[in-house]
Design a protein around this motif. Structure first.
Motif, PDB file in Angstrom:
ATOM      1  N   ALA A   1       8.225  -4.228 -11.267  1.00  0.00           N
ATOM      2  CA  ALA A   1       7.831  -5.007 -12.431  1.00  0.00           C
ATOM      3  C   ALA A   1       7.110  -6.309 -12.075  1.00  0.00           C
ATOM      4  N   PRO A   2       7.581  -7.099 -11.080  1.00  0.00           N
ATOM      5  CA  PRO A   2       6.822  -8.322 -10.748  1.00  0.00           C
ATOM      6  C   PRO A   2       5.399  -8.023 -10.278  1.00  0.00           C
ATOM      7  N   HIS A   3       5.201  -6.904  -9.595  1.00  0.00           N
ATOM      8  CA  HIS A   3       3.860  -6.524  -9.151  1.00  0.00           C
ATOM      9  C   HIS A   3       2.953  -6.248 -10.352  1.00  0.00           C
ATOM     10  N   ALA A   4       3.520  -5.633 -11.385  1.00  0.00           N
ATOM     11  CA  ALA A   4       2.723  -5.283 -12.558  1.00  0.00           C
ATOM     12  C   ALA A   4       2.417  -6.502 -13.427  1.00  0.00           C
ATOM     13  N   LEU A   5       3.321  -7.481 -13.425  1.00  0.00           N
ATOM     14  CA  LEU A   5       3.166  -8.634 -14.298  1.00  0.00           C
ATOM     15  C   LEU A   5       2.224  -9.685 -13.728  1.00  0.00           C
ATOM     16  N   TYR A   6       2.042  -9.682 -12.425  1.00  0.00           N
ATOM     17  CA  TYR A   6       1.235 -10.715 -11.771  1.00  0.00           C
ATOM     18  C   TYR A   6      -0.150 -10.161 -11.495  1.00  0.00           C
ATOM     19  N   SER A   7      -1.176 -10.966 -11.769  1.00  0.00           N
ATOM     20  CA  SER A   7      -2.553 -10.492 -11.606  1.00  0.00           C
ATOM     21  C   SER A   7      -2.928 -10.301 -10.141  1.00  0.00           C
ATOM     22  N   GLY A   8      -2.265 -11.031  -9.241  1.00  0.00           N
ATOM     23  CA  GLY A   8      -2.549 -10.892  -7.819  1.00  0.00           C
ATOM     24  C   GLY A   8      -1.636  -9.869  -7.166  1.00  0.00           C
ATOM     25  N   ASP A   9      -1.501  -9.985  -5.852  1.00  0.00           N
ATOM     26  CA  ASP A   9      -0.639  -9.071  -5.109  1.00  0.00           C
ATOM     27  C   ASP A   9       0.696  -9.743  -4.834  1.00  0.00           C
ATOM     28  N   VAL A  10       1.761  -8.980  -4.888  1.00  0.00           N
ATOM     29  CA  VAL A  10       3.116  -9.482  -4.657  1.00  0.00           C
ATOM     30  C   VAL A  10       3.663  -8.844  -3.394  1.00  0.00           C
ATOM     31  N   HIS A  11       4.278  -9.660  -2.580  1.00  0.00           N
ATOM     32  CA  HIS A  11       4.824  -9.217  -1.295  1.00  0.00           C
ATOM     33  C   HIS A  11       6.331  -9.033  -1.447  1.00  0.00           C
ATOM     34  N   MET A  12       6.833  -7.869  -1.061  1.00  0.00           N
ATOM     35  CA  MET A  12       8.260  -7.586  -1.175  1.00  0.00           C
ATOM     36  C   MET A  12       8.783  -7.001   0.128  1.00  0.00           C
ATOM     37  N   GLN A  13       9.920  -7.500   0.579  1.00  0.00           N
ATOM     38  CA  GLN A  13      10.573  -6.976   1.780  1.00  0.00           C
ATOM     39  C   GLN A  13      11.925  -6.399   1.386  1.00  0.00           C
ATOM     40  N   ILE A  14      12.122  -5.134   1.712  1.00  0.00           N
ATOM     41  CA  ILE A  14      13.360  -4.454   1.357  1.00  0.00           C
ATOM     42  C   ILE A  14      14.078  -4.024   2.631  1.00  0.00           C
ATOM     43  N   PRO A  15      15.267  -4.538   2.883  1.00  0.00           N
ATOM     44  CA  PRO A  15      16.005  -4.139   4.082  1.00  0.00           C
ATOM     45  C   PRO A  15      16.344  -2.650   4.064  1.00  0.00           C
ATOM     46  N   ILE A  16      16.326  -2.061   5.246  1.00  0.00           N
ATOM     47  CA  ILE A  16      16.694  -0.655   5.384  1.00  0.00           C
ATOM     48  C   ILE A  16      18.208  -0.553   5.474  1.00  0.00           C
ATOM     49  N   GLY A  17      18.787   0.278   4.652  1.00  0.00           N
ATOM     50  CA  GLY A  17      20.221   0.495   4.708  1.00  0.00           C
ATOM     51  C   GLY A  17      20.540   1.805   5.388  1.00  0.00           C
ATOM     52  N   SER A  18      21.289   2.632   4.724  1.00  0.00           N
ATOM     53  CA  SER A  18      21.675   3.928   5.276  1.00  0.00           C
ATOM     54  C   SER A  18      20.494   4.882   5.242  1.00  0.00           C
ATOM     55  N   LEU A  19      20.667   6.047   5.856  1.00  0.00           N
ATOM     56  CA  LEU A  19      19.620   7.069   5.814  1.00  0.00           C
ATOM     57  C   LEU A  19      19.359   7.511   4.375  1.00  0.00           C
ATOM     58  N   GLU A  20      20.409   7.533   3.570  1.00  0.00           N
ATOM     59  CA  GLU A  20      20.251   7.904   2.163  1.00  0.00           C
ATOM     60  C   GLU A  20      19.390   6.876   1.429  1.00  0.00           C
ATOM     61  N   THR A  21      19.659   5.596   1.699  1.00  0.00           N
ATOM     62  CA  THR A  21      18.865   4.539   1.071  1.00  0.00           C
ATOM     63  C   THR A  21      17.420   4.599   1.540  1.00  0.00           C
TER      64      THR A  21
END
Length: 229
Positions: free
Chosen positions: A53-73
């Motif tokens: 949603a933040p990527h869609a709401l902002y006219s520019g590009d949004v940077h997101m970092q998501i930690p890797i959890g389990s293999l399922e995640t």
């Protein structure tokens, strides 16, 4: 507002940025090979809606970092999120994948989500959390912290919330700083916020503390900070 407890007031000085991690370490590298994904099929999961949603709401590009959890995640990341980005990257430390960097949202995904936001056909918490377009404001000079009395908010039952929070708990809440931050738009500190479906859903999560961080001058909610207790 008997559902909030006033905490500290922080006076902000400067705008320095603290970077986590040691990018100079010999065992630290970022790669893209193997992260290519086909374009999405026009649909978007609740998790993808929530995180994009933040990527869609902002006219520019949004940077997101998501930690890797389990293999399922990790499988959920690859299946539900990566197809919506053209430039995903993986951060590896000591030959172990640590987190995915997402930017370069595909225009088709951005437009799909913007259309659904305008028509209200998205997960209900998203329209509550993001009440206006994403606007970059001047940094607040004073930040007032409030703790939320979760037991004083009316409970709410939402479809998909348990699996959504499970993903958050096993990624963002599982990394070193162990916190999850949300940046709502169009929120101001009034008693009406106690009825927010987002806050009521967060209040249902056990063993966490929820803080609202407010611009001390204009009452605008800067972010929601969720930390384990």
């Amino acid at each position: 507002m008997d559902w909030l407890k006033e905490e500290k007031l922080v006076v902000c000085q400067g705008n320095g940025i603290l970077a986590a991690g040691d990018s100079d370490a010999a065992d630290f590298f970022i790669y893209t090979q193997g992260l290519e994904s086909p374009s999405p099929d026009g649909e978007m999961s609740v998790l993808a809606q929530w995180l994009l949603a933040p990527h869609a709401l902002y006219s520019g590009d949004v940077h997101m970092q998501i930690p890797i959890g389990s293999l399922e995640t990790q499988a959920v990341l690859f299946e539900q999120l990566l197809p919506h980005f053209s430039r995903p990257k993986m951060v590896s430390i000591a030959n172990e994948d640590q987190e995915v960097i997402l930017n370069g949202i595909r225009p088709s995904s951005k437009q799909w989500l913007r259309d659904k936001l305008q028509s209200g056909e998205v997960y209900p918490l998203i329209t509550d959390l993001y009440r206006t377009d994403l606007i970059i404001h001047e940094p607040a000079k004073r930040l007032q912290y409030y703790s939320l009395y979760a037991e004083r908010l009316e409970t709410i039952q939402l479809e998909h919330w348990d699996e959504l929070w499970s993903f958050i708990a096993n990624t963002f809440m599982a990394r070193g700083d162990r916190r999850y931050i949300l940046c709502p738009t169009g929120w101001h500190l009034t008693d009406e916020l106690r009825h927010s479906p987002t806050l009521r859903a967060l209040a249902s999560v056990p063993a966490v503390e929820i803080q609202l961080v407010i611009d001390g001058d204009d009452g605008r909610v800067q972010y929601i900070d969720v930390v384990p207790v």
